[in-house]
Design a protein around this motif. Structure first.
Motif, short mmCIF file in Angstrom:
data_model
loop_
_atom_site.label_atom_id
_atom_site.label_comp_id
_atom_site.label_asym_id
_atom_site.label_seq_id
_atom_site.Cartn_x
_atom_site.Cartn_y
_atom_site.Cartn_z
N THR A 241 -62.31 55.97 34.78
CA THR A 241 -61.67 56.57 33.62
C THR A 241 -60.60 57.58 34.00
O THR A 241 -60.62 58.16 35.09
CB THR A 241 -62.71 57.29 32.73
N SER A 242 -59.68 57.77 33.08
CA SER A 242 -58.68 58.83 33.18
C SER A 242 -58.64 59.52 31.82
O SER A 242 -58.24 58.92 30.83
CB SER A 242 -57.31 58.24 33.52
N VAL A 243 -59.08 60.78 31.78
CA VAL A 243 -59.17 61.54 30.53
C VAL A 243 -58.32 62.79 30.64
O VAL A 243 -58.36 63.48 31.65
CB VAL A 243 -60.63 61.91 30.21
N PHE A 244 -57.55 63.09 29.61
CA PHE A 244 -56.67 64.25 29.65
C PHE A 244 -56.42 64.78 28.25
O PHE A 244 -56.69 64.10 27.24
CB PHE A 244 -55.35 63.90 30.35
N GLY A 245 -55.91 66.00 28.16
CA GLY A 245 -55.67 66.64 26.89
C GLY A 245 -54.48 66.05 26.15
O GLY A 245 -53.52 65.58 26.75
N SER B 256 -70.23 62.51 33.48
CA SER B 256 -68.82 62.88 33.54
C SER B 256 -68.48 63.75 32.35
O SER B 256 -68.07 63.27 31.31
CB SER B 256 -67.94 61.64 33.56
N ILE B 257 -68.65 65.04 32.47
CA ILE B 257 -68.30 65.97 31.42
C ILE B 257 -66.93 66.53 31.79
O ILE B 257 -66.82 67.38 32.65
CB ILE B 257 -69.32 67.11 31.32
N ASP B 258 -65.90 66.00 31.20
CA ASP B 258 -64.55 66.27 31.65
C ASP B 258 -64.17 67.73 31.55
O ASP B 258 -64.31 68.35 30.51
CB ASP B 258 -63.56 65.41 30.89
N ALA B 259 -63.65 68.24 32.67
CA ALA B 259 -63.26 69.65 32.74
C ALA B 259 -61.84 69.88 32.23
O ALA B 259 -61.39 71.00 32.14
CB ALA B 259 -63.35 70.14 34.18
N VAL B 260 -61.16 68.80 31.85
CA VAL B 260 -59.77 68.92 31.42
C VAL B 260 -59.61 69.89 30.28
O VAL B 260 -58.73 70.72 30.25
CB VAL B 260 -59.23 67.54 30.99
N SER B 261 -60.52 69.81 29.30
CA SER B 261 -60.34 70.62 28.10
C SER B 261 -61.41 71.69 27.95
O SER B 261 -61.56 72.28 26.89
CB SER B 261 -60.38 69.70 26.88
N TYR C 5 -58.09 49.60 29.40
CA TYR C 5 -58.63 49.67 28.05
C TYR C 5 -58.58 51.11 27.54
O TYR C 5 -58.66 52.06 28.31
CB TYR C 5 -60.09 49.19 28.02
N ASP C 6 -58.44 51.23 26.22
CA ASP C 6 -58.49 52.54 25.58
C ASP C 6 -59.91 53.11 25.64
O ASP C 6 -60.88 52.36 25.49
CB ASP C 6 -58.13 52.43 24.09
N LEU C 7 -60.02 54.41 25.79
CA LEU C 7 -61.29 55.10 25.56
C LEU C 7 -61.30 55.60 24.12
O LEU C 7 -60.25 55.94 23.57
CB LEU C 7 -61.45 56.28 26.53
N PRO C 8 -62.46 55.64 23.47
CA PRO C 8 -62.53 56.06 22.06
C PRO C 8 -62.40 57.57 21.91
O PRO C 8 -63.36 58.27 21.59
CB PRO C 8 -63.91 55.56 21.62
N LEU C 9 -61.20 58.05 22.14
CA LEU C 9 -60.92 59.47 22.03
C LEU C 9 -59.78 59.67 21.03
O LEU C 9 -59.77 59.02 19.99
CB LEU C 9 -60.58 60.05 23.41
#
Length: 208
Positions: free
Chosen positions: A120-124, A47-52, A143-147
């Motif tokens: 997961t839900s990852v965003f800028g 999962s290489i997030d394309a968001v950023s 839970y928090d992701l370590p970002l």
């Protein structure tokens, strides 16, 4: 002279029409590229997030895929039985309601993509910054992701590397400065018993 003017006018109209077509085609190409990228991210084991990720960064990823250097299998959780997603338990993390739309949308549309049980839900969250959460499909706890800012880096080669079957989460692949050839990692290992992320050194997960 009149014929020349008419010819010039016709040429101008043709050029304007052609430019208009190019613009439409380019817009269509961009949309297609974004759609294709989304499909690739969802289909890829990593999962290489394309968001950023900018177009320039995507080209770099093609040349040097840092996910290939990470030993995800070392922290593999093993085969998991697919179950129906539990309702999201907002009481487990009330502050996450500020991002309810993003978390809910990811939970509804994505498959399990981290550590066997989590979506997961990852965003800028600003320049060179990502943030995110993960939801346990078994009980809906958040839970928090370590970002976030503490895990961002000014010269990021890649960010948010993880996959569905492994407990390792790479928050960032970073450089001290843009000219450096060496990279360093901001990496964490999910402790399923403690329900927490613990820092892990590169020597533990980078393939020899």
């Amino acid at each position: 002279m009149r014929n020349l003017n008419i010819s010039r006018f016709a040429g101008f109209i043709s050029l304007a029409f052609a430019c208009n077509n190019v613009t439409k085609t380019d817009n269509k190409a961009v949309k297609t590229s974004e759609t294709d990228t989304t499909k690739i991210v969802k289909a890829n084991a990593y999962s290489i997030d394309a968001v950023s990720t900018t177009q320039e960064e995507k080209a770099t990823d093609t040349e040097l895929n840092y996910a290939d250097s990470i030993d995800f299998e070392k922290y593999e959780v093993g085969p998991q039985k697919r179950i129906e997603n539990a309702p999201i338990d907002w009481s487990s993390y009330p502050e996450a309601k500020d991002f309810k739309t993003r978390i809910t949308e990811a939970y509804k549309t994505n498959d399990v993509n981290f550590a066997g049980h989590y979506i997961t839900s990852v965003f800028g969250c600003g320049a060179s910054c990502l943030m995110g959460f993960m939801v346990d499909v078994r009980d809906g706890k958040i839970y928090d992701l370590p970002l976030g800012e503490e895990n961002s880096c000014l010269f990021a080669e890649d960010r948010a590397l993880y996959n569905w079957m492994s407990r390792i989460f790479i928050a960032g692949v970073c450089k001290q400065n843009i000219e450096d050839k060496k990279v360093y990692y901001k990496a964490y290992l999910w402790n399923e018993d403690k329900k927490d992320f613990e820092k892990v050194e590169a020597s533990e997960f980078v393939k020899k």
